[in-house]
Motif scaffolding. Sequence first.
Motif, mmCIF file in Angstrom:
data_model
loop_
_atom_site.group_PDB
_atom_site.id
_atom_site.type_symbol
_atom_site.label_atom_id
_atom_site.label_comp_id
_atom_site.label_asym_id
_atom_site.label_seq_id
_atom_site.Cartn_x
_atom_site.Cartn_y
_atom_site.Cartn_z
ATOM 1 N N ARG A 162 10.547 122.814 -11.810
ATOM 2 C CA ARG A 162 10.167 123.085 -10.430
ATOM 3 C C ARG A 162 9.360 121.953 -9.791
ATOM 4 O O ARG A 162 9.295 121.864 -8.566
ATOM 5 C CB ARG A 162 9.370 124.386 -10.363
ATOM 6 N N TYR A 205 17.729 132.437 -11.142
ATOM 7 C CA TYR A 205 18.286 132.522 -9.789
ATOM 8 C C TYR A 205 18.195 131.194 -9.054
ATOM 9 O O TYR A 205 19.046 130.874 -8.210
ATOM 10 C CB TYR A 205 17.550 133.623 -9.016
ATOM 11 N N GLU A 206 17.210 130.392 -9.379
ATOM 12 C CA GLU A 206 17.026 129.114 -8.693
ATOM 13 C C GLU A 206 18.102 128.093 -9.038
ATOM 14 O O GLU A 206 18.240 127.067 -8.369
ATOM 15 C CB GLU A 206 15.630 128.559 -8.994
ATOM 16 N N ALA A 209 20.344 127.170 -6.175
ATOM 17 C CA ALA A 209 19.896 126.105 -5.272
ATOM 18 C C ALA A 209 19.982 124.746 -5.951
ATOM 19 O O ALA A 209 20.193 123.726 -5.299
ATOM 20 C CB ALA A 209 18.455 126.373 -4.825
ATOM 21 N N ARG A 369 19.837 139.293 -9.265
ATOM 22 C CA ARG A 369 19.316 138.028 -9.765
ATOM 23 C C ARG A 369 18.460 138.326 -10.992
ATOM 24 O O ARG A 369 18.005 139.466 -11.191
ATOM 25 C CB ARG A 369 18.495 137.306 -8.700
ATOM 26 N N ASP A 396 18.143 140.312 -2.807
ATOM 27 C CA ASP A 396 17.321 140.113 -1.612
ATOM 28 C C ASP A 396 15.901 140.653 -1.777
ATOM 29 O O ASP A 396 15.168 140.806 -0.788
ATOM 30 C CB ASP A 396 17.979 140.769 -0.402
ATOM 31 N N TRP A 399 10.374 137.594 -3.050
ATOM 32 C CA TRP A 399 9.950 136.778 -4.176
ATOM 33 C C TRP A 399 8.461 137.016 -4.427
ATOM 34 O O TRP A 399 7.699 137.235 -3.486
ATOM 35 C CB TRP A 399 10.203 135.302 -3.882
ATOM 36 N N HIS A 406 8.102 128.156 -6.291
ATOM 37 C CA HIS A 406 9.468 128.647 -6.076
ATOM 38 C C HIS A 406 10.337 127.544 -5.474
ATOM 39 O O HIS A 406 10.016 126.977 -4.436
ATOM 40 C CB HIS A 406 9.419 129.869 -5.167
ATOM 41 N N THR A 408 13.600 126.067 -3.661
ATOM 42 C CA THR A 408 14.604 126.461 -2.674
ATOM 43 C C THR A 408 15.324 125.220 -2.163
ATOM 44 O O THR A 408 14.827 124.090 -2.323
ATOM 45 C CB THR A 408 13.956 127.174 -1.469
ATOM 46 N N PRO A 409 16.479 125.373 -1.516
ATOM 47 C CA PRO A 409 17.158 124.210 -0.926
ATOM 48 C C PRO A 409 16.276 123.466 0.070
ATOM 49 O O PRO A 409 16.379 122.236 0.208
ATOM 50 C CB PRO A 409 18.383 124.821 -0.246
ATOM 51 N N GLU A 410 15.404 124.192 0.746
ATOM 52 C CA GLU A 410 14.543 123.565 1.752
ATOM 53 C C GLU A 410 13.485 122.656 1.131
ATOM 54 O O GLU A 410 12.918 121.797 1.811
ATOM 55 C CB GLU A 410 13.856 124.642 2.596
ATOM 56 N N SER A 411 13.208 122.830 -0.161
ATOM 57 C CA SER A 411 12.186 122.007 -0.808
ATOM 58 C C SER A 411 12.724 120.665 -1.296
ATOM 59 O O SER A 411 11.949 119.803 -1.717
ATOM 60 C CB SER A 411 11.555 122.772 -1.973
#
Length: 429
Positions: A162, A205-206, A209, A369, A396, A399, A406, A408-411
């Motif tokens: 991470r 689950y990650e 991404a 997930r 859904d 988290w 965590h 995510t694609p945004e990170s």
Amino acid sequence: MPDLHEEYEEYRRITYAVWEITLKCNLACSHCGSRAGEERVKELSTAEALDLVRQLAEVGIKEVTLIGGEAFMRADWLEIAAAISQAGMLCTMTTGGYGISREMVKKMKAADIAFVSVSTDGLQATHDRLRGRQGSWESGARTMSFLKEEGIPFGCNTQINRLSAPEFPLIYEHIRDLGAISWQIQLTVPMGNAADNAEILLQPYELLALYPMLARVAQRARREGKVQLATGNNIGYYGPYERLLRADFDEDPSYSFWQGCSAGLNSIGLEADGAIKGCPSLPTAAYTGGNIRDRSLKEIIATSEQLRFNLGADTPQGTAHLWGFCKSCQYAELCRGGCNWTAHVFFDKRGNNPYCHHRALEMAKRGLRERFYLKVKAAGIPFDNGEFALIEEPLDAPWPENDPLHFTPESIQWSDSWQVYPQRFASFR
């Protein structure tokens, strides 16, 4: 007289060895599976190490990779390296790269070390944090410059977790520009120090991404043709990017996919006190097949069950160890539960691997997930593991709030240069 084919099968099945020649290390990595730092009790003497070199050549090993700890922390390491080369085997090395001088690199070339992999686990702040030593990132980059100047081919290896995952595209650009010709990547798993720092581990689950990002970087590397991506044994498993991630530059990707654990089939791991395992990453307590102080390497390979558990993979017994999701998976007979090291250090037994792209995709199709949590702490010794439990929850579900890392694609951090490398993977599906 023994049948020659049978004799070959008994001990000449192994071609590659990874040798921890000392556990002594000058870094303090928070994800170190061997908890390296101090040397082991009763590490092999020079005479014992040189005799082991002879035995490695005798059983048909073609390549030996020296590791630690930090291999060069052992005083006679160059003598061992030279002996490996003189015995007709390829000598390579994996290093943290901290404290290697130009003069040392010259001596490495004189010892015929053919290739060096330098650990690079992020950009400067992340790498130094993970490696537990300020200046380790700069020192690693300097080591690579020395290797390039002295003409020793080099690559990099990266632990994906991470902390490092958001920087993955930028790590690629960094090592490419330094001249790395290969890049081995693997997921950080809860062994040793990493078991004590489980918050840095990617949750299953990650992976949803992670893999599109890995594929985008792999595709760029393939197009640019400078850095060959080499996926570790816990990367992938039958997702849409499997072939892309595993294919060499000169290979047709259609034929590149995970085909099961090779521990004890074509590889072995050697520990600094003479312990022998089928894979260098496997937990010592559960997978040590013997010690070269007690038996010859040939005998250990030929007779130890701990080095033979992957033999007979094409028989019904080849999947008898599977449980959980992996037991009913359509790829069970080919995959055999993925990386045994990864499964074991999560659940204290092999056969059910939570770090599987196909698995994460299938769970998502069901609206679910998986998330793990620590149930039993690791004991605190080299190559140890604790035990984790898995939770299945709605896809859904909120988290957990106390999980700031965590992924995510945004990170993910993309430089402007990635705009000309859009995601196009259709030809690799």
